[in-house]
Design a protein around this motif. Structure first.
Motif, short mmCIF file in Angstrom:
data_model
loop_
_atom_site.label_atom_id
_atom_site.label_comp_id
_atom_site.label_asym_id
_atom_site.label_seq_id
_atom_site.Cartn_x
_atom_site.Cartn_y
_atom_site.Cartn_z
N ALA A 1 0.83 -1.21 0.00
CA ALA A 1 0.00 0.00 0.00
C ALA A 1 0.86 1.26 0.00
O ALA A 1 0.56 2.24 -0.69
CB ALA A 1 -0.93 -0.01 1.21
N VAL A 2 1.96 1.23 0.79
CA VAL A 2 2.87 2.39 0.85
C VAL A 2 3.50 2.63 -0.52
O VAL A 2 3.60 3.78 -0.98
CB VAL A 2 3.94 2.18 1.93
CG1 VAL A 2 5.02 3.27 1.83
CG2 VAL A 2 3.31 2.20 3.31
N ARG A 3 3.94 1.54 -1.18
CA ARG A 3 4.54 1.68 -2.51
C ARG A 3 3.54 2.30 -3.51
O ARG A 3 3.89 3.17 -4.31
CB ARG A 3 5.00 0.31 -3.01
CG ARG A 3 6.26 -0.23 -2.36
CD ARG A 3 6.64 -1.58 -2.96
NE ARG A 3 7.84 -2.11 -2.36
CZ ARG A 3 9.10 -1.80 -2.73
NH1 ARG A 3 9.27 -0.93 -3.73
NH2 ARG A 3 10.13 -2.32 -2.13
N ALA A 4 2.32 1.83 -3.43
CA ALA A 4 1.30 2.35 -4.35
C ALA A 4 1.06 3.85 -4.10
O ALA A 4 0.90 4.65 -5.05
CB ALA A 4 0.00 1.58 -4.18
N PHE A 5 1.03 4.24 -2.83
CA PHE A 5 0.86 5.65 -2.49
C PHE A 5 2.05 6.47 -2.99
O PHE A 5 1.87 7.58 -3.55
CB PHE A 5 0.69 5.81 -0.98
CG PHE A 5 0.69 7.24 -0.53
CD1 PHE A 5 -0.46 8.02 -0.67
CD2 PHE A 5 1.83 7.82 0.00
CE1 PHE A 5 -0.46 9.36 -0.28
CE2 PHE A 5 1.83 9.15 0.39
CZ PHE A 5 0.69 9.92 0.26
N GLN A 6 3.26 5.98 -2.76
CA GLN A 6 4.46 6.71 -3.19
C GLN A 6 4.47 6.90 -4.71
O GLN A 6 4.80 7.99 -5.21
CB GLN A 6 5.72 5.97 -2.73
CG GLN A 6 5.95 6.01 -1.23
CD GLN A 6 7.07 5.07 -0.78
OE1 GLN A 6 7.29 4.02 -1.40
NE2 GLN A 6 7.73 5.43 0.31
N LYS A 7 4.12 5.86 -5.43
CA LYS A 7 4.12 5.93 -6.88
C LYS A 7 3.09 6.96 -7.38
O LYS A 7 3.36 7.75 -8.29
CB LYS A 7 3.82 4.55 -7.45
CG LYS A 7 3.83 4.49 -8.96
CD LYS A 7 3.59 3.06 -9.44
CE LYS A 7 3.61 2.99 -10.96
NZ LYS A 7 3.39 1.59 -11.46
N ARG A 8 1.92 6.93 -6.77
CA ARG A 8 0.83 7.82 -7.19
C ARG A 8 1.15 9.29 -6.89
O ARG A 8 0.78 10.19 -7.64
CB ARG A 8 -0.45 7.41 -6.46
CG ARG A 8 -1.64 8.33 -6.61
CD ARG A 8 -2.19 8.30 -7.98
NE ARG A 8 -3.43 9.05 -8.07
CZ ARG A 8 -3.93 9.54 -9.20
NH1 ARG A 8 -3.30 9.33 -10.34
NH2 ARG A 8 -5.09 10.20 -9.20
N ASN B 1 -2.87 17.54 0.32
CA ASN B 1 -2.55 17.39 -1.10
C ASN B 1 -2.33 15.94 -1.50
O ASN B 1 -1.97 15.67 -2.66
CB ASN B 1 -1.31 18.21 -1.46
CG ASN B 1 -1.54 19.70 -1.30
OD1 ASN B 1 -2.62 20.21 -1.60
ND2 ASN B 1 -0.53 20.38 -0.79
N ALA B 2 -2.46 15.01 -0.56
CA ALA B 2 -2.23 13.60 -0.88
C ALA B 2 -3.28 13.14 -1.88
O ALA B 2 -4.49 13.35 -1.69
CB ALA B 2 -2.29 12.78 0.39
N LEU B 3 -2.79 12.48 -2.94
CA LEU B 3 -3.68 11.95 -3.97
C LEU B 3 -4.20 10.60 -3.56
O LEU B 3 -3.45 9.73 -3.08
CB LEU B 3 -2.94 11.84 -5.29
CG LEU B 3 -2.45 13.16 -5.93
CD1 LEU B 3 -1.67 12.86 -7.20
CD2 LEU B 3 -3.63 14.08 -6.22
N ALA B 4 -5.49 10.41 -3.75
CA ALA B 4 -6.09 9.11 -3.44
C ALA B 4 -5.76 8.13 -4.55
O ALA B 4 -5.31 8.52 -5.64
CB ALA B 4 -7.59 9.28 -3.29
N ALA B 5 -5.99 6.88 -4.27
CA ALA B 5 -5.71 5.84 -5.27
C ALA B 5 -6.64 6.04 -6.46
O ALA B 5 -7.81 6.44 -6.30
CB ALA B 5 -5.90 4.47 -4.66
N SER B 6 -6.13 5.79 -7.65
CA SER B 6 -6.95 5.92 -8.85
C SER B 6 -7.96 4.79 -8.89
O SER B 6 -7.68 3.67 -8.50
CB SER B 6 -6.07 5.89 -10.10
OG SER B 6 -5.34 4.70 -10.14
N ARG B 7 -9.16 5.14 -9.40
CA ARG B 7 -10.22 4.15 -9.45
C ARG B 7 -10.14 3.33 -10.72
O ARG B 7 -9.79 3.81 -11.77
CB ARG B 7 -11.56 4.87 -9.37
CG ARG B 7 -11.74 5.68 -8.10
CD ARG B 7 -11.73 4.81 -6.90
NE ARG B 7 -11.88 5.59 -5.66
CZ ARG B 7 -11.87 5.04 -4.48
NH1 ARG B 7 -11.71 3.75 -4.31
NH2 ARG B 7 -12.01 5.80 -3.37
#
Length: 384
Positions: A350-357, A378-384
């Motif tokens: 989950a952390v990796r996915a957040f960092q990438k996004r 400003n944190a971007l949520a996961a893309s749907r």
């Protein structure tokens, strides 16, 4: 003519007389003239009769006295013709040696019982021991191996067996000492080994260990230089940890990533080349390099959270801050696991996915930068 014949006859007679005298001496006989031959016939005179002694065989010596001649003596003290009066046997035997043999000599000095001619014994021919070669065994091989070991040529087991290791050692010894390097321990090789003047094996010169320059920064280094490097690595997007002046594993990983992206040897040591590149305007950032492989959003600016410090969270970490991290990731759609305060593999994903996004360094570790972005507006949520 008559005169010449007379001189010749005289010479022949002289030679004949000389020959007769020599024969008499050799026979050891001397007979005094008796009355028949015109000698003195006085009854009180004594006649000595010398008989030839039996010779002692060649190569032998005799310590027994010579046989005493037998004679009959007149009972009334008078001498009768045809009889002899015995003389006293010699009180001591006189001997001499010739050719290694001892022979008796009569005390009168006239007769020699026998003369021995010695024969010299032949000189023994020294035997030469055979050369030692591969396959030989025994005490001679053991002695050879010990000598080679003392000189530094042989490092194997001293077992008395002439194998490949012994052959190699003999060749090295021969080459070092100017002999034919055939691996066979012949007379010349063995003689030199035992002489005490053989050269020892050359000692190899150890290769010098390169000494790192004092300006290089590596794991364990501390100070202002490390702090400055960390800040520059952070500005380029390689370092997400705390700028604390301590060269830890996170700093090392960032240095390796920087070196790899900028065509340097990725050894994690910040030497002169790495530091020069890092301080230059041509240094490539982590975002520009990673965008070549995958499209990532640009680094975002964000408002720091109210937290003043952040704990370095990674797989294996536990606690309330891990629980808070998991809940925030869940709210943004990155984490679907159990919010239990245990940083496991699913939390790291989950952390990796957040960092990438969000344009952060994707290492699966929630450092200070990752957490600041995570808790910002400003944190971007996961893309749907």
């Amino acid at each position: 003519m008559a005169m010449k014949n007379w001189k010749r006859t005289l010479k022949i007679c002289a030679l004949g007389a000389l020959l007769v005298a020599l024969l008499l001496c050799a026979a050891g006989c001397l007979i005094r003239p008796d009355s028949v031959n015109g000698g003195n016939t006085n009854a009180n005179s004594t006649m000595l009769v010398f008989q030839q002694a039996t010779p002692v065989p060649i190569g032998l010596s005799s310590s027994e006295p010579l046989p005493t001649p037998t004679a009959a003596a007149a009972t009334d003290g008078s001498w009768q013709p045809g009889t002899t009066i015995a003389t006293e046997p010699p009180s001591a035997m006189v001997t001499f040696s010739i050719g290694g043999n001892t022979v008796p000599l009569e005390t009168s000095g006239i007769g020699i019982a026998g003369i021995g001619v010695g024969t010299a014994e032949p000189t023994a021919t020294p035997t030469t021991e055979p050369a030692l070669k591969k396959g030989a065994t025994g005490s001679r091989v053991t002695a050879l191996q010990e000598q080679l070991k003392q000189l530094g040529y042989y490092s194997g087991k001293v077992d008395g067996s002439y194998g490949d290791g012994t052959v190699k050692a003999v060749k090295a010894f021969q080459s070092r000492n100017g002999l034919t390097a055939d691996g066979v321990a012949g007379a010349a090789t063995l003689r030199l080994l035992e002489s005490g003047s053989a050269k020892k094996a050359a000692t190899p010169t150890p290769k010098p260990t390169p000494t790192p320059t004092s300006s290089a920064l590596r794991l364990g280094s501390t100070g202002s230089k490390v702090k400055s490097m960390q800040q520059k690595l952070k500005n380029l997007g390689y370092y997400t940890g705390s700028v604390d002046g301590t060269f830890g594993e996170g700093t090392q990983k960032a240095v390796k990533a920087f070196q790899k992206a900028n065509g340097l040897t990725a050894d994690g040591v910040a030497g002169t080349a790495t530091l020069n590149k890092l301080n230059s305007s041509s240094a490539k950032s982590a975002v520009s390099e990673s965008s070549k492989a995958t499209a990532r959003p640009a680094m975002r600016t964000y408002v720091p959270s109210t937290l003043s410090t952040y704990r370095y969270l990674q797989q294996g970490s536990r606690g309330s801050d891990v629980t808070k991290l998991q809940q925030r990731l869940k709210d943004l759609g990155y984490f679907s696991g159990s919010v239990n305060g245990s940083f496991g593999a699913d939390t790291e994903t989950a952390v990796r996915a957040f960092q990438k996004r969000n344009g952060l360094w994707e290492d699966g570790v929630a450092g200070e930068d990752t957490q600041r972005m995570l808790y910002s507006n400003n944190a971007l949520a996961a893309s749907r």
